[in-house]
Each structure stands twice: as structure tokens, then as C-alpha cells.
Motif scaffolding. Structure first.
Motif, PDB file in Angstrom:
ATOM      1  N   GLN A   1       3.581   6.398  -2.979  1.00 35.87           N
ATOM      2  CA  GLN A   1       3.517   6.006  -1.572  1.00 35.87           C
ATOM      3  C   GLN A   1       2.489   6.846  -0.806  1.00 35.87           C
ATOM      4  O   GLN A   1       1.972   6.407   0.205  1.00 35.87           O
ATOM      5  CB  GLN A   1       4.899   6.147  -0.909  1.00 35.87           C
ATOM      6  CG  GLN A   1       6.005   5.367  -1.610  1.00 35.87           C
ATOM      7  CD  GLN A   1       5.620   3.922  -1.848  1.00 35.87           C
ATOM      8  OE1 GLN A   1       5.137   3.237  -0.944  1.00 35.87           O
ATOM      9  NE2 GLN A   1       5.800   3.438  -3.065  1.00 35.87           N
ATOM     10  N   LEU A   2       2.246   8.048  -1.255  1.00 36.64           N
ATOM     11  CA  LEU A   2       1.163   8.881  -0.733  1.00 36.64           C
ATOM     12  C   LEU A   2       0.214   9.163  -1.894  1.00 36.64           C
ATOM     13  O   LEU A   2       0.534   8.883  -3.057  1.00 36.64           O
ATOM     14  CB  LEU A   2       1.700  10.199  -0.171  1.00 36.64           C
ATOM     15  CG  LEU A   2       2.512  10.127   1.123  1.00 36.64           C
ATOM     16  CD1 LEU A   2       3.063  11.508   1.483  1.00 36.64           C
ATOM     17  CD2 LEU A   2       1.689   9.591   2.273  1.00 36.64           C
ATOM     18  N   HIS A   3      -0.949   9.722  -1.567  1.00 34.56           N
ATOM     19  CA  HIS A   3      -1.938  10.020  -2.604  1.00 34.56           C
ATOM     20  C   HIS A   3      -1.587  11.336  -3.293  1.00 34.56           C
ATOM     21  O   HIS A   3      -2.222  12.356  -3.086  1.00 34.56           O
ATOM     22  CB  HIS A   3      -3.330  10.092  -1.985  1.00 34.56           C
ATOM     23  CG  HIS A   3      -3.847   8.772  -1.529  1.00 34.56           C
ATOM     24  ND1 HIS A   3      -4.740   8.017  -2.259  1.00 34.56           N
ATOM     25  CD2 HIS A   3      -3.569   8.054  -0.425  1.00 34.56           C
ATOM     26  CE1 HIS A   3      -4.991   6.888  -1.605  1.00 34.56           C
ATOM     27  NE2 HIS A   3      -4.297   6.894  -0.493  1.00 34.56           N
TER      28      HIS A   3
ATOM     29  N   LEU B   1      -1.152   2.642  -0.092  1.00 31.00           N
ATOM     30  CA  LEU B   1      -1.960   2.891   1.097  1.00 31.00           C
ATOM     31  C   LEU B   1      -3.250   2.093   1.078  1.00 31.00           C
ATOM     32  O   LEU B   1      -3.909   1.957   2.093  1.00 31.00           O
ATOM     33  CB  LEU B   1      -2.293   4.373   1.213  1.00 31.00           C
ATOM     34  CG  LEU B   1      -1.147   5.283   1.642  1.00 31.00           C
ATOM     35  CD1 LEU B   1      -1.560   6.733   1.512  1.00 31.00           C
ATOM     36  CD2 LEU B   1      -0.728   5.010   3.054  1.00 31.00           C
ATOM     37  N   GLU B   2      -3.636   1.574  -0.063  1.00 33.36           N
ATOM     38  CA  GLU B   2      -4.941   0.951  -0.144  1.00 33.36           C
ATOM     39  C   GLU B   2      -4.873  -0.562  -0.255  1.00 33.36           C
ATOM     40  O   GLU B   2      -5.892  -1.215  -0.332  1.00 33.36           O
ATOM     41  CB  GLU B   2      -5.714   1.517  -1.334  1.00 33.36           C
ATOM     42  CG  GLU B   2      -5.995   2.991  -1.140  1.00 33.36           C
ATOM     43  CD  GLU B   2      -6.681   3.619  -2.318  1.00 33.36           C
ATOM     44  OE1 GLU B   2      -6.956   4.810  -2.246  1.00 33.36           O
ATOM     45  OE2 GLU B   2      -6.918   2.923  -3.299  1.00 33.36           O
TER      46      GLU B   2
ATOM     47  N   LYS C   1      -3.798  -4.481   1.097  1.00 33.80           N
ATOM     48  CA  LYS C   1      -4.018  -5.084   2.395  1.00 33.80           C
ATOM     49  C   LYS C   1      -2.827  -4.885   3.312  1.00 33.80           C
ATOM     50  O   LYS C   1      -2.947  -4.939   4.517  1.00 33.80           O
ATOM     51  CB  LYS C   1      -4.323  -6.575   2.238  1.00 33.80           C
ATOM     52  CG  LYS C   1      -3.139  -7.447   1.807  1.00 33.80           C
ATOM     53  CD  LYS C   1      -3.578  -8.908   1.776  1.00 33.80           C
ATOM     54  CE  LYS C   1      -2.461  -9.810   1.314  1.00 33.80           C
ATOM     55  NZ  LYS C   1      -1.423  -9.930   2.336  1.00 33.80           N
ATOM     56  N   ALA C   2      -1.655  -4.648   2.770  1.00 41.37           N
ATOM     57  CA  ALA C   2      -0.492  -4.396   3.609  1.00 41.37           C
ATOM     58  C   ALA C   2      -0.241  -2.909   3.672  1.00 41.37           C
ATOM     59  O   ALA C   2       0.853  -2.448   3.514  1.00 41.37           O
ATOM     60  CB  ALA C   2       0.717  -5.138   3.045  1.00 41.37           C
ATOM     61  N   LEU C   3      -1.281  -2.140   3.954  1.00 38.64           N
ATOM     62  CA  LEU C   3      -1.204  -0.699   3.789  1.00 38.64           C
ATOM     63  C   LEU C   3      -0.121  -0.075   4.644  1.00 38.64           C
ATOM     64  O   LEU C   3       0.628   0.751   4.190  1.00 38.64           O
ATOM     65  CB  LEU C   3      -2.544  -0.051   4.137  1.00 38.64           C
ATOM     66  CG  LEU C   3      -3.691  -0.367   3.195  1.00 38.64           C
ATOM     67  CD1 LEU C   3      -4.904   0.450   3.582  1.00 38.64           C
ATOM     68  CD2 LEU C   3      -3.315  -0.096   1.772  1.00 38.64           C
ATOM     69  N   SER C   4      -0.063  -0.435   5.868  1.00 40.78           N
ATOM     70  CA  SER C   4       0.806   0.286   6.765  1.00 40.78           C
ATOM     71  C   SER C   4       2.268   0.054   6.475  1.00 40.78           C
ATOM     72  O   SER C   4       3.106   0.816   6.879  1.00 40.78           O
ATOM     73  CB  SER C   4       0.502  -0.077   8.212  1.00 40.78           C
ATOM     74  OG  SER C   4       0.446  -1.482   8.340  1.00 40.78           O
ATOM     75  N   ASP C   5       2.595  -0.977   5.736  1.00 42.64           N
ATOM     76  CA  ASP C   5       3.982  -1.159   5.354  1.00 42.64           C
ATOM     77  C   ASP C   5       4.217  -0.819   3.901  1.00 42.64           C
ATOM     78  O   ASP C   5       5.252  -1.140   3.355  1.00 42.64           O
ATOM     79  CB  ASP C   5       4.404  -2.614   5.609  1.00 42.64           C
ATOM     80  CG  ASP C   5       4.706  -2.849   7.066  1.00 42.64           C
ATOM     81  OD1 ASP C   5       4.669  -1.867   7.843  1.00 42.64           O
ATOM     82  OD2 ASP C   5       4.956  -3.980   7.433  1.00 42.64           O
ATOM     83  N   GLY C   6       3.223  -0.156   3.268  1.00 40.85           N
ATOM     84  CA  GLY C   6       3.385   0.250   1.874  1.00 40.85           C
ATOM     85  C   GLY C   6       3.596  -0.931   0.968  1.00 40.85           C
ATOM     86  O   GLY C   6       4.461  -0.944   0.112  1.00 40.85           O
TER      87      GLY C   6
END
Lengths: 365, 302
Positions: A210-212, A353-354, A356-361
Motif C-alpha cells: 500500500q506504500l512504497h 499508489l500508481e 489509476k485509482a491511486l487515492s483509494d488504493g
């Protein structure tokens, strides 16, 4: 009455639980403790531990001990356990036993060569709710269990807001930990599955981040017992804010007659804590020892795990959770990672995070 | 569709198109859809052109105080930053800073900014590791010393905060993001001094996802040339009043004047100043004006 002389290596969060537990146990004397952090050593000093060391190797060199508790970071487990075995100490190690099966085998070999006992703190086996659930299953109450689900999701090394403590470095380094959520949390759940059903194999794996991070913080694993035929889905993750005493741990057995869930056996925390506190106060009034950590059933489990190890060693018996159990759990972790690699899910894949629905994971693929 | 939200309270200043510089524009956006985010940003960037024009050095400064997941609204959504740097012309870089809890290198990596910078072929500037320039800033009734990372002074700054509740500041939506680059936990004075020193050319508030007693899908992007107005608009969007966040409330001259006066004569006794000097100091405290040099040290004429 002979006393078991114990040394505590590592006085961090769980180390301090073991330290307090050992200090309270009958027939046990904590003669020394070691931690690189002075604030942690201060905890041991307040508890009356007579000798404190910054370097655990110095402790092992100078002290005459019967047993040690190793609550150091995983990258120190192998060296500390082997050193302790070589000086004749029985060894109780926090999970995971080691960062890899290779390290675990070397620890087991060292303990065997030295003729000392080796135990692993797979704590969930001692949690009262898990024991109650297993007892119900063992009694045959729900019949066969074709499906079960286990999950443990917490915040890993991260704080929930407001973040006030420094973000630790080693806990985010797979070289230091041996892996991510699967190694840290999955190892608990894989051990439970072996304990409940036996001869577990990994069938399918999905790992995400979920994070890098340098390891997975999200995992879904399907396993099967060749003994009972039970199919298990295991979820583990480092991404959810957690506020103890509310912990996100699920254990559900879907049997042929009914489903039993760990939640049925988890005490309502505040009512339980209040009742336990009253009971312990009553015990002290009549001069008895309290039930240590009773209000907090998850810390109580650590107390009982260590007690069971020391009692077994004192009785000349094999530890109830030994090096073979610790190794088996790590084998399943490594099999999980191997299967993920084989399926092309590399541990350095793109994160949610990368997409197209990045902000919702959203979906990262 | 663009929509004026409010007129800010900064000094009157009008753009060439007649719009007040303190006006705040907003675009509705579906934060789950990168195309929607890009469309909204494109509208705003072209409205505020020539910010980010082809001959400018532009430093985009998002909120990166801790590696919270962007879906919580507690940090700027890296997708917004990714699309924004793609739309800006000029020599664009991203400036990030950490906090007492996490160093800048790790927070930048965990939040994905190393990858954003790589993908866009731009520089990632660690503001915590940059050389600082000392500045002495006069606020109402007092002087504040701050150290400002030089990249904030050398570039056109585009602040891209999230909008979030803050246990420390009440609300954080722009001014705090910039001030954290100068001091990890800035006081109100440090916040005001930073804004005075490196007033950003543009503030774009990422309110796609926000945080107030929990994450919310607010679905807005706000923009203004006035960071104070943008911060206040973001606060009101989340039902915070400026009084919830002291840095959003302008200095009351009378209050600071009284405090300043009390510091000089705490026990109420007469100072050594003459009546005229006392009067001049009171005037300076009330108005924020400076005092003649002979009154600075309390010594006589040289």
C-alpha cells in the motif's frame, strides 16, 4: 528450592513483558538484562534487575545463567541464540525464531549440540480465546472444518495519527526482519493452522504494497491441511490503524455443524479488565499472588508461554512449542514468498499508489 | 466548472483579468479517477498561468509529514502531484520535508515521490537537507528569526497541501505545509514569518481526500494566489472556523501591543523611557511601525 537464573536479552515492548513475567514467576530469578537503549535498561533497573548490560554478548560472557529470553530484533536471533546455547543456556526466543529456515536450522543444531532446550514464543497458542476455540473444535463440537479464515492486520511499524514516535528503521528493512507482513504476522497464523489441523501447504499467494516499502504490507494466502482437508484463507497486513485493546484478529472455523469464531471467546475488554482487577485485588488482600497480566489477555499469553517453557525445562521435558515448531512456521513463510515469485508477483511490484485509482488504493495491476 | 468561493483578506491586489488575487477557485473532482484529477488541475493551471511558465524554476511542495496512506487524506495525494508537475512548464522540481518522526528520504520514498520524480524526469529536493538562508521578519509588534531552505527562495513555489485536521494546529491546509519546511514543528510566529518570506506563487489545496475525525472523500481541488485565503477556504470546506486554527487568525494589533508593552513594564512601574519615547513605542506597538535607531538598544544618541 533451586531458582532458575534467567537473563533477558532485549527489553523493548515484548521484552519488557517477558522481563516483568519472569520477575513475577516463582522459582525464577532474573539476574541480568541487556538492551542497547538506556531507556529500556532503566525499565529493568526499576524492576530490580541487579545487573544490566548494553551488549547482550557481554551479558552472556559474564553471567552464569540457566536460561535466556531472546526478545531482540530478528536479525540478532541467530547469533544470540547460538551464543546462549554455547554457554549452556536454555533458550526461549520471540517469534519468528529466525529470519530464514537456514538460520533456524543453525539455531536448532546449536541447541541440540549443546544439549539445551529451545522454545519459541508462538503466543497465540496461549491466548485464552484461541485455546477456547481449539478446545471446542477438538471436542468435535462443529464436526469437520472444510473452510476456515484467519487474519491479523495492524499498523505494523507505523503510528496512527497523530504520529508522535520516531518511525523505526530496522522494522522496515527486510534484511533485518526477514520479510514483511507475512513474516511478522503470517508466521503467527501459519503456526496456528499447523497446531489446529496439521501438515499445512501453501496453495496460492497474493502480495501487495500500500506504500512504497521494501516488503509486502498486504497479503492473502490460501493454504490446505493434508490431514483434515481444511482450506484456510489467511490475511495479514501492516496498513490499518490499531487502537489496543481493539485488535484486528480473526479466527473463524466454518464446520459442518456450525461456525465458531474467536470473537465468541474474546472477553469484553473493559468488563474483563475490571473483573480481573477486582479478583487480583482480592487475592492480594489475602496474601496471594495476583494472576499476572490477567486484565490484558494478550500479554497474559506471553506470561503463560514463558511459564510453560520454564516449567517444561525444569521438569526435564521438551518445550511445548519448540524449535521444530518455529522452523515449520518459517518454512511456510518462505514457501509463501517462493510461490509469489513463481507466480510472477515480485516483491518489488508496483503499489496501489500508481494505478489509476491511486487515492483509494485500487488495483495495482 | 470553476467557482469562486470567497474573497480572501490579504492586501488588495488584482490580476490582469480583474480577479482579486485573494480569490479562491475550486474544481470538483473524482479523486478515484486520474483523468478527472488532471482535467481539474489543467483548468486551474491555465487560469493561473503564467505560474509555471517555461522560463521559471518551479518548486512543488506537497504535504509529506508522515507516511500515512494517501487515501486517509492526511497527506497530499501523490497522484495530484504527479499530474500537476506534468502540466507545469518550466524547470519543475518537487520539494519535500520530513518531521521529527521520519526523515525526509524515507517519507519521500514510502509515499512514492522518488518514483514520481523518476517517472517525470524531475528533481526531488530534500528541503530538510538544503542550505538555509537566515531571515529576520517583522510581524506586528515583534521580530521573528527563521531559517528558510534556499530552494523556497530561489524558485516559484507551488504549495500543494492536503486539507486535514491537526492535533497540533487545529487545521492544516497550506500555511503549515510550507512552514514545516523551515521548522519541523513551527510556532504560529514561524508560520506567519515563513509565509511572509516565501509567499508561494500559487497554492493548490488537494481536497480530493481530506481528514477530519476520519478520512473523507471531499472531491475538491482549490487554488489561489493567496495561501492564507486558500487555507481558510479549505478550513471552511471541512467546517473548521479560522478560530480553530490560530495561524489562520490575523494578529490583533491591540493584543500584541498590550503584550509587548507588558513585557517591558511587567510590574507596571515606569520605564526609563521619556514620556515621548514611551509614547513612540506605544505607537510602534499599535501600528507595527519601526522605532528610530536610538530607541532600539535603549542607549542615547551616538
Amino acid at each position: 528450592m533451586s531458582h532458575t537464573r534467567v537473563g533477558i536479552l532485549g527489553i523493548g515492548h515484548i521484552g519488557s513483558v517477558h522481563l516483568q513475567s519472569a520477575c513475577a514467576m516463582e522459582g525464577v530469578t532474573v539476574v541480568a538484562a541487556a538492551d542497547a537503549e538506556s531507556t529500556n535498561r532503566a525499565v529493568a533497573e526499576e524492576l530490580g534487575v541487579p545487573r544490566l548490560y548494553e551488549d547482550y554478548a557481554e551479558l552472556l560472557h559474564h553471567e552464569r545463567l540457566d536460561a535466556v529470553v531472546i526478545a531482540l530484533p530478528p536479525f540478532l536471533h541467530e547469533e544470540a541464540a547460538i551464543r546462549a546455547a554455547e554457554v549452556g543456556c536454555d533458550v526461549f526466543v520471540e517469534k519468528p525464531l529466525a529470519r530464514s529456515t537456514e538460520e533456524a536450522r543453525r539455531i536448532i543444531a546449536a541447541a541440540d549440540d549443546a544439549g539445551v532446550a529451545l522454545g519459541v514464543d508462538h503466543t497465540l497458542r496461549y491466548q485464552s480465546d484461541v485455546r477456547a476455540l481449539k478446545a471446542a473444535y477438538d471436542d468435535g463440537r462443529i464436526g469437520a472444518v472444510p473452510l476456515c479464515h484467519l487474519a491479523r492486520i495492524n499498523s505494523g511499524p507505523f503510528d496512527s495519527p497523530p504520529a508522535e514516535s520516531p518511525l523505526p528503521e530496522w522494522q522496515l528493512d527486510p534484511e533485518a526482519t526477514g520479510g514483511g507482513a507475512v513474516m511478522d504476522l503470517g508466521v503467527h497464523l501459519f503456526d496456528l493452522l499447523e497446531w489446529l489441523f496439521g501438515d499445512i501447504t501453501v496453495r496460492h499467494v497474493e502480495l501487495e504494497r500500500q506504500l512504497h516499502l521494501d516488503y509486502e504490507d498486504t497479503a492473502a494466502v490460501v493454504l490446505k491441511s493434508s490431514v483434515t482437508g481444511t482450506l484456510a484463507t489467511v490475511h495479514c497486513g501492516f496498513y490499518q490503524w490499531e487502537e489496543p485493546p481493539d485488535v484486528n484478529m480473526r479466527l473463524r472455523l466454518d464446520g459442518v455443524t456450525e461456525t465458531i469464531d474467536r470473537a465468541e471467546f474474546v472477553p469484553e475488554f473493559y468488563r474483563h479488565a475490571g473483573a480481573a482487577a477486582l479478583r487480583n485485588a482480592g487475592k492480594r488482600l489475602i496474601g496471594n499472588d495476583p494472576d499476572y497480566f490477567e486484565p490484558t489477555y494478550y500479554y497474559r499469553a506471553h506470561f503463560e508461554a514463558l511459564q510453560a517453557f520454564l516449567d517444561a525445562v525444569a521438569a526435564g521435558q521438551d518445550p511445548p512449542v519448540d524449535g521444530a515448531d518455529g522452523l515449520r512456521a518459517i518454512e511456510l513463510v518462505e514457501e509463501t514468498y517462493r510461490m509469489a515469485e513463481h507466480d510472477g508477483i515480485k516483491r518489488d511490484q508496483k503499489t496501489g499508489l500508481e494505478s489509476k485509482a491511486l487515492s483509494d488504493g485500487g488495483d495495482s495491476r | 466548472m470553476s467557482q469562486d468561493l470567497l474573497d480572501g483578506s490579504s492586501e488588495p491586489s488584482v490580476r490582469s483579468d480583474g480577479e482579486l488575487r485573494s480569490a479562491v477557485r475550486s474544481e470538483s473532482v473524482d479523486g478515484r479517477d486520474t483523468v478527472s484529477i488532471r482535467t481539474a488541475l489543467s483548468e486551474l493551471v491555465s487560469h493561473y498561468s503564467p505560474v509555471g511558465s517555461s522560463d521559471a524554476d518551479v518548486l512543488v511542495v506537497p504535504d509529506t509529514h508522515y507516511p500515512y496512506h494517501p487515501s486517509t487524506g492526511l497527506v497530499t495525494n501523490p497522484t495530484v502531484v504527479h499530474e500537476l508537475v506534468d502540466l507545469l512548464d518550466g524547470e519543475v522540481a518537487i520539494g519535500i520535508s520530513g518531521s521529527a518522526s521520519v526523515d525526509v528520504a524515507r517519507v519521500g520514498r514510502y509515499l512514492g515521490y522518488e518514483r514520481v520524480a523518476d517517472n517525470q524526469g524531475i528533481e526531488l529536493v530534500d528541503l530538510d537537507d538544503s542550505a538555509n538562508a537566515e531571515r529576520k521578519i517583522r510581524l506586528v509588534g515583534r521580530t521573528v528569526n527563521i531559517e528558510v531552505p534556499e530552494p523556497l527562495l530561489d524558485s516559484e513555489v507551488v504549495a500543494v497541501p492536503t486539507a486535514r485536521q491537526s492535533t497540533e494546529y487545529g487545521f492544516a491546509g497550506g500555511m503549515i505545509t510550507l512552514a514545516r519546511a523551515t521548522v519541523g514543528a513551527p510556532s504560529r510566529d514561524a508560520v506567519l514569518a515563513t509565509i511572509r518570506t516565501c509567499w508561494p506563487a500559487l497554492t493548490i489545496v488537494d481536497a480530493t481526500l481530506t481528514y477530519a475525525d476520519g478520512p473523507q472523500r471531499t472531491g475538491q481541488i482549490l487554488a489561489s494566489e493567496d495561501i492564507v485565503a486558500a487555507s481558510r477556504a479549505a478550513a471552511e470546506l471541512l467546517d473548521f472556523s479560522p478560530e480553530d486554527a490560530p495561524h489562520l487568525v490575523p494578529d490583533t494589533v491591540g493584543q500584541s501591543a498590550v503584550e509587548s508593552l507588558l513585557q517591558r513594564t511587567p510590574d507596571g512601574s515606569s520605564s526609563d523611557d521619556s514620556v515621548m519615547e514611551s509614547g513612540y513605542r506605544l505607537y510602534a506597538d499599535l501600528t507595527g511601525d519601526l522605532v528610530p535607531p536610538q530607541m532600539l538598544s535603549g542607549e542615547g544618541d551616538e
